[in-house]
Design an enzyme around this catalytic site. Structure first.
Site, PDB file in Angstrom:
ATOM      1  CE  LYS A 128      79.681  21.030  40.506  1.00  0.00           C
ATOM      2  NZ  LYS A 128      79.762  22.355  41.081  1.00  0.00           N
ATOM      3  CD  GLN A 149      77.189  24.554  43.192  1.00  0.00           C
ATOM      4  OE1 GLN A 149      78.035  23.705  42.939  1.00  0.00           O
ATOM      5  NE2 GLN A 149      76.855  25.498  42.349  1.00  0.00           N
ATOM      6  CG  ASP A 179      85.082  26.715  43.024  1.00  0.00           C
ATOM      7  OD1 ASP A 179      84.942  26.560  41.797  1.00  0.00           O
ATOM      8  OD2 ASP A 179      84.147  26.619  43.836  1.00  0.00           O
TER       9      ASP A 179
END
Ligand code: NDP
Length: 294
Positions: free
Chosen positions: A54, A98, A121
């Protein structure tokens, strides 16, 4: 019949190039450099690989990345305080925590603490509700990637029968709303569904988000159907190496499906590319600029 292979790796690369071009345009025209903060708690080898990839792709797209690593035993209050700072940091347009988080931290409380405008997200309840009611919204990255892949081979989904196997908040449920928005007729299946093979055989579109290696067999698939395999399952092979396989028995399924995503190289690469899309979109919304052309 041999299915068209939907090349997620190539499609993600194309998408990343378009994001990079738009980032270059907004930074030249408006001095806006989109930034994403990635918060990682503890040490999870799978997350490490994902976060490294990422960070690399964020930089390659011309965006800023702010990585925050907190120890496994971090207190919930400390994580919430970090999120409060990131929410007000003008250089940060996207925040990603995360998951999973260690047991002492209430993951929902953490998701709720992210500014919905920076929730790249798409897990904040406000964004979940907006998606469910068909409002413009930050779409969760993996389902967004799935829709881009299916639309490559089926530009219109109107009237098609679709099954989504899996009802998680991360994949299955958002896919339901995205498919409905494109006028597909959607069935969500899960571990309690009766006669899943027979149900699947009626479907023009099959999305597998289960987490069970090669559960979906060729005889579950309607001839010519489009199959999107979200699964990422690590299995130990006879050669002692770890292999990644999907939720669909790809070798068999490709002879019956009309189009299918491979694993690896299907949905996986789209997830990070869509994270870049969401960060760029968030940066434009927060900065009161028109939506970017991606
Ligand atoms: P979850 O474990 O949260 O959900 C799995 C779903 O599958 C549940 O709804 C469960 O049903 C259902 N299920 C489990 N076993 C069966 C079965 N035998 N028959 C029918 N349904 C079943 O997983 P996620 O949604 O988070 O992830 C699913 C897969 O996608 C995983 O392999 C994951 O690694 C992968 N993934 C890939 C991403 C990517 O970037 N490509 C991103 C996110 C996930 P029930 O609700 O009844 O328990």
């Amino acid at each position: 019949m041999t299915a068209t292979i939907i090349d997620g790796k190539a499609i993600a690369e194309e998408l990343r190039a378009r994001v990079a071009a738009e980032v270059a345009r907004v930074s030249a025209a408006h001095r806006l450099v989109p930034g994403i903060a990635v918060v990682q708690v503890g040490h999870n080898p799978a997350s490490e690989v994902y976060v490294r990839s990422k960070t690399r792709q964020v930089a390659a797209a011309g965006m800023r990345s702010f990585d925050h690593r907190l120890p496994e035993d971090v207190r919930e209050a400390e994580l919430l305080a970090l999120l409060a700072r990131l929410n007000t940091d003008a250089a940060v347009h996207g925040i990603l925590v995360q998951l999973p988080l260690p047991a002492q931290i209430d993951a929902q409380k953490v998701i709720d603490a992210i500014d919905p405008a920076k929730d790249v997200d798409g897990f904040h309840p406000l964004n979940v509700g907006r998606l469910a009611t068909g409002m413009p919204v930050m779409i969760p990255c993996t389902p967004l990637g799935c829709m881009m892949l299916v639309n490559r081979v089926r530009p219109s989904l109107a009237g098609l029968d679709a099954v989504v196997i899996g009802r998680s908040n991360v994949v299955g449920r958002p896919l339901l709303h995205l498919l409905l928005a494109e006028s597909a007729t959607v069935t969500i299946a899960h571990s309690k569904t009766h006669d899943l093979p027979a149900l699947c055989r009626r479907m023009d579109l099959l999305f597998a988000a289960i987490g069970q290696p090669a559960l979906v067999k060729a005889d579950w698939i309607k001839p010519g159907a489009t199959v999107i395999d979200v699964g990422i399952n690590r299995i130990a092979a006879a050669d002692g190496k770890t292999h990644i396989v999907g939720d669909v028995d790809f070798a068999q399924a490709r002879d019956i499906a009309g189009a299918i995503t491979p694993v690896p190289g299907g949905v996986g690469p789209m997830t990070i590319a869509c994270l870049l899309v969401n960060t760029l979109r968030a940066a434009c919304v927060i900065s009161h600029l028109p939506a970017p052309a991606v």
